[in-house]
Structure formats: C-alpha cells, structure tokens
Design a protein around this motif. Sequence first.
Motif, PDB file in Angstrom:
ATOM      1  N   THR A 151      -8.098  -0.975  -0.226  1.00 43.33           N
ATOM      2  CA  THR A 151      -7.146  -2.001  -0.632  1.00 43.33           C
ATOM      3  C   THR A 151      -7.180  -3.094   0.429  1.00 43.33           C
ATOM      4  O   THR A 151      -7.523  -2.836   1.580  1.00 43.33           O
ATOM      5  N   LEU A 153      -4.670  -6.139   1.843  1.00 43.16           N
ATOM      6  CA  LEU A 153      -3.443  -6.931   1.846  1.00 43.16           C
ATOM      7  C   LEU A 153      -3.786  -8.377   2.187  1.00 43.16           C
ATOM      8  O   LEU A 153      -4.446  -8.636   3.198  1.00 43.16           O
ATOM      9  N   ILE A 188      -4.327  -6.738  -2.904  1.00 45.48           N
ATOM     10  CA  ILE A 188      -2.873  -6.791  -3.064  1.00 45.48           C
ATOM     11  C   ILE A 188      -2.433  -8.172  -2.575  1.00 45.48           C
ATOM     12  O   ILE A 188      -2.517  -8.468  -1.385  1.00 45.48           O
ATOM     13  N   THR A 190       0.023 -11.877  -2.618  1.00 47.41           N
ATOM     14  CA  THR A 190       1.308 -12.563  -2.829  1.00 47.41           C
ATOM     15  C   THR A 190       1.099 -13.783  -3.708  1.00 47.41           C
ATOM     16  O   THR A 190       1.879 -14.058  -4.632  1.00 47.41           O
ATOM     17  N   LYS A 215       1.754  -8.055  -5.046  1.00 44.61           N
ATOM     18  CA  LYS A 215       2.475  -7.234  -4.074  1.00 44.61           C
ATOM     19  C   LYS A 215       3.866  -6.879  -4.574  1.00 44.61           C
ATOM     20  O   LYS A 215       4.343  -5.749  -4.376  1.00 44.61           O
ATOM     21  N   GLU A 216       4.527  -7.799  -5.220  1.00 46.70           N
ATOM     22  CA  GLU A 216       5.901  -7.563  -5.677  1.00 46.70           C
ATOM     23  C   GLU A 216       5.961  -6.583  -6.845  1.00 46.70           C
ATOM     24  O   GLU A 216       7.035  -6.089  -7.190  1.00 46.70           O
ATOM     25  N   PRO A 220       7.083  -0.574  -1.985  1.00 46.84           N
ATOM     26  CA  PRO A 220       6.745  -0.861  -0.579  1.00 46.84           C
ATOM     27  C   PRO A 220       5.788   0.144   0.051  1.00 46.84           C
ATOM     28  O   PRO A 220       4.952  -0.235   0.877  1.00 46.84           O
ATOM     29  N   GLN A 223       2.160  -0.810  -0.389  1.00 46.44           N
ATOM     30  CA  GLN A 223       1.728  -2.112   0.118  1.00 46.44           C
ATOM     31  C   GLN A 223       1.034  -1.928   1.470  1.00 46.44           C
ATOM     32  O   GLN A 223       1.531  -2.297   2.536  1.00 46.44           O
ATOM     33  N   VAL A 267      -1.945   2.943  -6.469  1.00 42.57           N
ATOM     34  CA  VAL A 267      -2.144   1.487  -6.479  1.00 42.57           C
ATOM     35  C   VAL A 267      -3.099   1.115  -7.612  1.00 42.57           C
ATOM     36  O   VAL A 267      -2.861   0.152  -8.366  1.00 42.57           O
TER      37      VAL A 267
END
Length: 284
Positions: A151, A153, A188, A190, A215-216, A220, A223, A267
């Motif tokens: 993944t 971020l 992931i 935003t 992400k939202e 949590p 993430q 995920v």
Amino acid sequence: MPIGSWTGIVMIVAIGVVLAIVAGLMSYLLPDVKSIVSFVAGLQVTMLAVQIEYLVRQNGQTKSIIHQLSLTEAVSRIAWMPRLVKGMAESIEKIEQRFPDSPAMVAARKLIEDSDRGLKQLERGHIVHDYEDISILLDQAPRTRRSIRATSLQEVDLAWWMSPLGKKYWSLLKAAIDRGVHVERIFIYTEWTDALNGLAEDQHASGVHVFKVRKEDIPPDLQIDMIVWDETCAYRAVLTNNSGGHRNSFTLDLGEIQDMIMTYNRVYSLATHLKGDESSCILH
C-alpha cells in the motif's frame, strides 16, 4: 587440577596432621579419658569446619569458572563474535582508564544496553531503520519469488517514489516483474492529483496491479504504508513524532506477517482497480 585446588588440599592435610599431633600430646597430658575424648571431639569439629569452609570457597570458584566457560562458548559459536566482543571490552576498559567516573562511562554503558535492547527486538524478528535507510527493501525485492503486496499512503510515499532512493527500488521491482513476480500496489489517497495519477499509470504500464482507495473511505487502522514480500518479510512506516517523521519497521515473524496480509486484504476489499477492470490477481 588448578594450583589453587592443590594449595587448599595441602592446607587441609597439614591442619589435619597438626591436629592429630596435638591430640596425641594431649592424651598424655590430660588426666582422664573423658577429658581426652572431649578434646579430640573439639579438634574433629574444628577440622570439619575447615573442610566445609574450603568446599564452600571451591564451589564459588567452580561456579565462576563454569560461568566464564559458558560465556566464552556462547561467544565462540558465532564466527565473527569473539573479535567484536574483545574489541568492545578493550574499548570500554580504555574509556574507564582514561575517563573514570565520567559521562563517557555512562555513555558507554548506555550504548551497550541499547544494543542489548536492540538484540532483544531482533530475537522477535523486529528491525527498525531510519526512513532514509532502504537497505532491506533493496535486499528483499531481488529475493522475492512469488508476490509483493504493497500500500502507498499519499502523504508518505508520493515524493519518495520520485527520489533517487524510490527510483532505485522501482528498478528492482521492474526486474522482479520481469522474472514473473506478481506485484500489487494500493494507493491510499487524500486527493487524486495529476502527479499521483502519473505515478500510478507508470506502474500499471510496467506490470503492477494498481488499485486505489480514498483514505476517508477506510478505517484508521487500515491507513498504513506497508509491503509484504512473499510471506517472509513485511514492512510498515511508523510515525515517530507529532511532526510527521517516519521510520521503517520490518518484521520477520511469520504470525505478524500473516496479520499484515490480513490487513492488506481488508484494504484490498475496499479498493478499486485503477482502470476499473476486474482483477485477475492470484492473491485473492
């Protein structure tokens, strides 16, 4: 037998001879049998006390010798350990001689204790590196034979992929794909920016199975920035402070790796393919 042991035995024999001579002399000097018996009994108790004291001392010396031999044997089992341990001991001895009762000795002890704590973590299969140290990533990619799950971020990874370190790892990933390794990456994000889309498109074009998820839209605990190479090693970025710094945390523990695969699959179940295609991934 050590010289100290012979010395102790000779001393006990000598004391025994002296006590025997004294007992013989007293048999002539004391007036009755009762007194003689009493005196001889006292000498025997003295002799017994001397023997017991000697045995106690010998036991302590034996335990010390056994401890030293055990320590030497443990160090010698690892080929590179004797030279390293000898060098450390000599350095600490020099520090103590040159800077006794100083911050240098405190720092030396702390350094050894920190190393001990680090080794205890390694016993559990845990390795932590600075974020800039990607040596394990560069080591694992060529070792992988079946799959790489990952993944990314957006706030952790995007700039990194454009850096020299990121490009170096990417070249190893492409080599892994060329030899048949199945590579998946879930971005992931935003905000799906042009820069992120370009990165995802490039990896997709090179053979990576690319997915994305806002992400939202995930809990949590999902993430996270992570990688799992086959089922032998796993990585995740760990936040080190409130300013957003990260460190690279790795595990070789099979149970923890399976837990991370389960996290990755959660995920994955919430993500969509970059192109909206049905996935033919071998891992799910």
